[in-house]
Write a protein that holds these residues in place. Structure first.
Motif, PDB file in Angstrom:
ATOM      1  N   UNK A   1       0.817  -1.210   0.000  1.00 21.45           N
ATOM      2  CA  UNK A   1       0.000   0.000   0.000  1.00 21.45           C
ATOM      3  C   UNK A   1       0.848   1.256   0.000  1.00 21.45           C
ATOM      4  N   UNK A   2       2.024   1.189   0.610  1.00 20.52           N
ATOM      5  CA  UNK A   2       2.938   2.324   0.637  1.00 20.52           C
ATOM      6  C   UNK A   2       3.554   2.594  -0.744  1.00 20.52           C
ATOM      7  N   UNK A   3       3.440   1.623  -1.652  1.00 21.95           N
ATOM      8  CA  UNK A   3       4.050   1.769  -2.965  1.00 21.95           C
ATOM      9  C   UNK A   3       5.401   1.099  -3.068  1.00 21.95           C
ATOM     10  N   UNK A   4       5.830   0.446  -1.989  1.00 23.50           N
ATOM     11  CA  UNK A   4       7.124  -0.241  -1.978  1.00 23.50           C
ATOM     12  C   UNK A   4       6.938  -1.731  -2.257  1.00 23.50           C
ATOM     13  N   UNK A   5       8.052  -2.444  -2.361  1.00 17.12           N
ATOM     14  CA  UNK A   5       8.034  -3.886  -2.596  1.00 17.12           C
ATOM     15  C   UNK A   5       8.354  -4.608  -1.292  1.00 17.12           C
TER      16      UNK A   5
ATOM     17  N   UNK B   1      -5.271   1.169   3.961  1.00 18.27           N
ATOM     18  CA  UNK B   1      -6.585   0.590   4.286  1.00 18.27           C
ATOM     19  C   UNK B   1      -6.764  -0.843   3.788  1.00 18.27           C
ATOM     20  N   UNK B   2      -6.164  -1.222   2.635  1.00 22.97           N
ATOM     21  CA  UNK B   2      -6.291  -2.617   2.189  1.00 22.97           C
ATOM     22  C   UNK B   2      -5.825  -3.636   3.238  1.00 22.97           C
ATOM     23  N   UNK B   3      -4.882  -3.251   4.094  1.00 22.32           N
ATOM     24  CA  UNK B   3      -4.433  -4.157   5.158  1.00 22.32           C
ATOM     25  C   UNK B   3      -5.572  -4.458   6.119  1.00 22.32           C
ATOM     26  N   UNK B   4      -6.327  -3.424   6.483  1.00 21.63           N
ATOM     27  CA  UNK B   4      -7.454  -3.606   7.386  1.00 21.63           C
ATOM     28  C   UNK B   4      -8.558  -4.419   6.716  1.00 21.63           C
TER      29      UNK B   4
END
Length: 363
Positions: free
Chosen positions: A217-221, A339-342
């Motif tokens: 979600x942060x845009x990292x790998x 939010x996708x984590x939640x």
């Protein structure tokens, strides 16, 4: 007539003797039972018990020093009748095998971690979720107190404890060795300030199903890397950074250059025991374990609050780590992109929706 009265007299004497013998026998049995119960009680009070506790951390780490405090208190409060033998450094088994070993009777206790426990029950992923507790960067106790309240709440930590007991594991303490976990990088030009600045960086996560989703979600790998390979990975740029806690980063002297202060996950190190073993102990020793576990949580809160402030100072002044405190607007961006984590926790973990509802009271 005299013969009749004589027979009646003999009969009365005989019945009286039988009644007396019956009472004597009854009293003897009762006295015997009382004596036997008393002897059994005295035997339990004199018998000594030893519990075997394993964890995977070095002796200089908080994980071990917290367990030394716990073991000393248990021995003192039980007048020496209950001893806990501690086996650190994964002497007996790898850390991820400790809970199975408890259920198989190889060990009695463990100072485990929430990431490891997620493989035993996905409900532990709740502590991997980002931004679930409010925080004050200048006051670690504010965050810790909120998390402690959640752990004590009937629909929060106690619901998790209930689920664990159904599977044969009893939680004695919701301990921890730091406040929240955040993101660190190995170069100052990789400083993460907002989601855009994290794009395409390779970040090592502690695993599970949630933190990789947070990093995504942060845009990292998200990169999976064994703990023993983290230092080399950072030095050789196999990864650009990692998610960890400030205290671990400082204690391990990780080769890091930046620290973005934001609660991206919330690892715990619970103290757990075999429910079967716990219930086999005399009730007074069970009480000692429960009460000492409660006091361990208070002790840990004080130690970690002081330790977190010391870790911040060490990172900044000794290790020359650059700190970044996201603005309120940036934090809202972080909340939105993670939010996708939640949602993943809510949809894929049994009981996840209820825990998320309870967490709303702590933000």
């Amino acid at each position: 007539m005299k013969k009749y009265w004589f027979i009646l007299f003999v009969l009365i004497v005989f019945l009286g003797a039988c009644n007396s013998e019956s009472k004597t026998t009854e009293n003897s049995i009762e006295n015997g039972q009382t004596t036997e119960t008393s002897e059994q009680t005295n035997s339990e009070e004199e018998e000594e018990y030893v519990l075997k506790l394993a964890h995977g951390y070095p002796t200089e780490a908080f994980h071990h020093t917290h367990m030394e405090w716990f073991a000393e208190e248990v021995k003192k409060r039980s007048d020496g009748r209950l001893t806990i033998d501690i086996f650190p450094n994964a002497q007996l088994m790898p850390a991820d095998q400790e809970v199975p070993a408890i259920l198989q009777g190889q060990i009695d206790m463990s100072h485990s971690t929430s990431p490891q426990l997620t493989s035993f029950d996905p409900i532990w992923n709740v502590y991997e979720l980002p931004f679930i507790f409010d925080y004050d960067p200048e006051d670690p106790s504010y965050y810790l107190d909120l998390r402690d309240e959640f752990n004590d709440s009937e629909n929060g930590g106690q619901k998790i404890a209930q689920k664990m007991e159904e599977k044969g594991i009893k939680i004695l303490a919701y301990a921890y060795t730091g406040t929240f976990g955040s993101v660190f990088t190995n170069e100052k030009d990789k400083l993460i300030t907002d989601p855009a600045s994290a794009e395409d960086l390779n970040i090592r996560s502690p695993g599970g199903i949630i933190t990789p989703e947070t990093i995504k979600g942060m845009g990292a790998n998200s990169v999976t890397l064994a703990g023993t390979e983290v230092v080399t990975g950072l030095q050789q740029n196999l990864v650009d950074g990692l998610l960890t806690s400030a205290q671990y980063a400082a204690d391990a002297k990780l080769p890091i250059k930046t620290f973005t202060v934001a609660p991206l996950f919330n690892p715990l190190t619970p103290v757990v025991i075999s429910l079967e073993k716990f219930e086999s102990l005399p009730s007074d020793l069970q009480d000692v374990l429960v009460e000492t576990g409660q006091d361990l949580e208070k002790y840990v809160n004080e130690v970690v609050t002081e330790g977190e402030l010391a870790a911040f100072e060490k990172l900044e002044n000794e290790m020359n780590v650059e700190f970044y405190y996201p603005t309120d607007q940036e934090i809202e961006e972080w909340r939105e992109v993670t939010k996708p984590s939640l949602e993943k926790f809510k949809n894929e973990v049994e009981g996840g929706a209820e825990l998320l509802e309870e967490l709303e009271n702590f933000q």
